[in-house]
Design an enzyme around this catalytic site. Structure first.
Site, PDB file in Angstrom:
ATOM      1  N   TYR A 122       0.837  -1.204   0.000  1.00 48.35           N
ATOM      2  CA  TYR A 122       0.000   0.000   0.000  1.00 48.35           C
ATOM      3  C   TYR A 122       0.873   1.255   0.000  1.00 48.35           C
ATOM      4  CZ  TYR A 122      -3.382   3.483   1.537  1.00 48.35           C
ATOM      5  OH  TYR A 122      -4.161   4.610   1.624  1.00 48.35           O
ATOM      6  N   LYS A 126       0.901   4.129  -3.022  1.00 45.29           N
ATOM      7  CA  LYS A 126       0.564   5.534  -2.787  1.00 45.29           C
ATOM      8  C   LYS A 126       1.753   6.438  -3.139  1.00 45.29           C
ATOM      9  CE  LYS A 126      -2.986   6.729  -1.382  1.00 45.29           C
ATOM     10  NZ  LYS A 126      -4.208   7.046  -2.130  1.00 45.29           N
ATOM     11  N   PRO A 149      -1.997  14.325   3.878  1.00 41.66           N
ATOM     12  CA  PRO A 149      -2.505  14.567   5.233  1.00 41.66           C
ATOM     13  C   PRO A 149      -1.976  13.523   6.211  1.00 41.66           C
ATOM     14  CG  PRO A 149      -4.163  13.434   3.955  1.00 41.66           C
ATOM     15  CD  PRO A 149      -2.990  13.690   3.027  1.00 41.66           C
ATOM     16  N   CYS A 150      -2.135  13.819   7.469  1.00 47.43           N
ATOM     17  CA  CYS A 150      -1.833  12.808   8.474  1.00 47.43           C
ATOM     18  C   CYS A 150      -3.014  11.824   8.512  1.00 47.43           C
ATOM     19  CB  CYS A 150      -1.575  13.470   9.824  1.00 47.43           C
ATOM     20  SG  CYS A 150      -2.918  14.524  10.394  1.00 47.43           S
ATOM     21  N   ASN A 151      -3.089  10.979   9.499  1.00 45.53           N
ATOM     22  CA  ASN A 151      -4.164   9.989   9.593  1.00 45.53           C
ATOM     23  C   ASN A 151      -5.514  10.690   9.742  1.00 45.53           C
ATOM     24  OD1 ASN A 151      -2.743   7.249   9.881  1.00 45.53           O
ATOM     25  ND2 ASN A 151      -1.606   8.593  11.259  1.00 45.53           N
ATOM     26  N   LYS A 173     -13.377  -0.944  19.622  1.00 42.86           N
ATOM     27  CA  LYS A 173     -12.957  -1.762  20.767  1.00 42.86           C
ATOM     28  C   LYS A 173     -13.567  -1.254  22.072  1.00 42.86           C
ATOM     29  CE  LYS A 173      -8.517  -3.821  19.808  1.00 42.86           C
ATOM     30  NZ  LYS A 173      -7.148  -3.877  20.286  1.00 42.86           N
ATOM     31  N   ARG A 194       1.750   9.399  16.380  1.00 39.52           N
ATOM     32  CA  ARG A 194       0.855   9.594  15.233  1.00 39.52           C
ATOM     33  C   ARG A 194       0.204  10.955  15.319  1.00 39.52           C
ATOM     34  NH1 ARG A 194      -1.933   3.998  13.709  1.00 39.52           N
ATOM     35  NH2 ARG A 194      -0.086   2.719  13.827  1.00 39.52           N
TER      36      ARG A 194
END
Length: 199
Positions: A122, A126, A149-151, A173, A194
């Protein structure tokens, strides 16, 4: 859906936006991709299409994730070129960054080493959007670029625990732990860093 929500709330009279999903065309098919471009004749494209998933969705499927994302990207960029799209903006992923790098990271470091081995298919697919943008620009003068972008997370996320990314996975969860009266377990060492953006 985030862009669509913003545009629907503040659309200019001289603009017409068309939002498509995988229900409108199979972007793995060159014929369907070109057909949807011919149907709508866009002047500008925001390319967000991708086969995505969390770590557990990607693990053991690097070849599938690489090939399908490469095929989608190639079809979209070639259709944009052939139909004379004025500007194409693609969305990259934080998965493209080298696994072993220094922090903070920025876009100049994208090609400084291989992505994390667990999702290299992946990550490389990308990354190749960045390479294709440059190639189309140099060879044909196309105005193709990318954002990195970030996450991203938000209300239209995938909350399936086997396919979700970090935040929707944690929400799922927590929900299941509360519903079932079980422990809320978070994996990892806690050392990972992150960044997230809400969309």
């Amino acid at each position: 859906k985030g862009i669509q929500m913003v545009i629907n709330g503040d659309q200019r009279e001289d603009e017409k936006w068309i939002f498509l999903s995988s229900k409108d065309a199979n972007l793995l098919s060159k014929e369907e991709t070109f057909a949807v471009f011919e149907k709508y004749k866009p002047t500008h494209v925001i390319h967000l299409a991708a086969l995505v998933g969390g770590l557990y969705a990607i693990m053991g499927k690097n070849c599938d994730f690489f090939r399908k994302n490469m095929k989608m990207n190639d079809n979209i960029l070639e259709a944009s070129h052939k139909t004379k799209v004025k500007k194409l903006v693609s969305c990259l992923s934080s998965s493209i960054f080298p696994h072993k790098t220094s922090y903070p990271i920025d876009e100049t470091m994208v090609h400084d080493g291989p992505p994390h081995p667990s999702f290299f298919g992946y990550g490389y697919a990308k990354r190749m959007v960045d390479v294709l943008n440059k190639a189309y620009n140099e060879e044909y003068g196309c105005l193709f670029t990318s954002v990195l972008p970030c996450n991203i997370f938000g209300p239209h996320d995938n909350f399936n625990p086997l396919q979700s990314q970090v935040i929707p996975g944690l929400i799922s969860k927590a929900y299941e732990a509360k519903k079932n009266g079980t422990a809320f377990e978070i994996w990892g060492t806690g050392a990972a860093q992150r960044q997230f953006i809400y969309s």
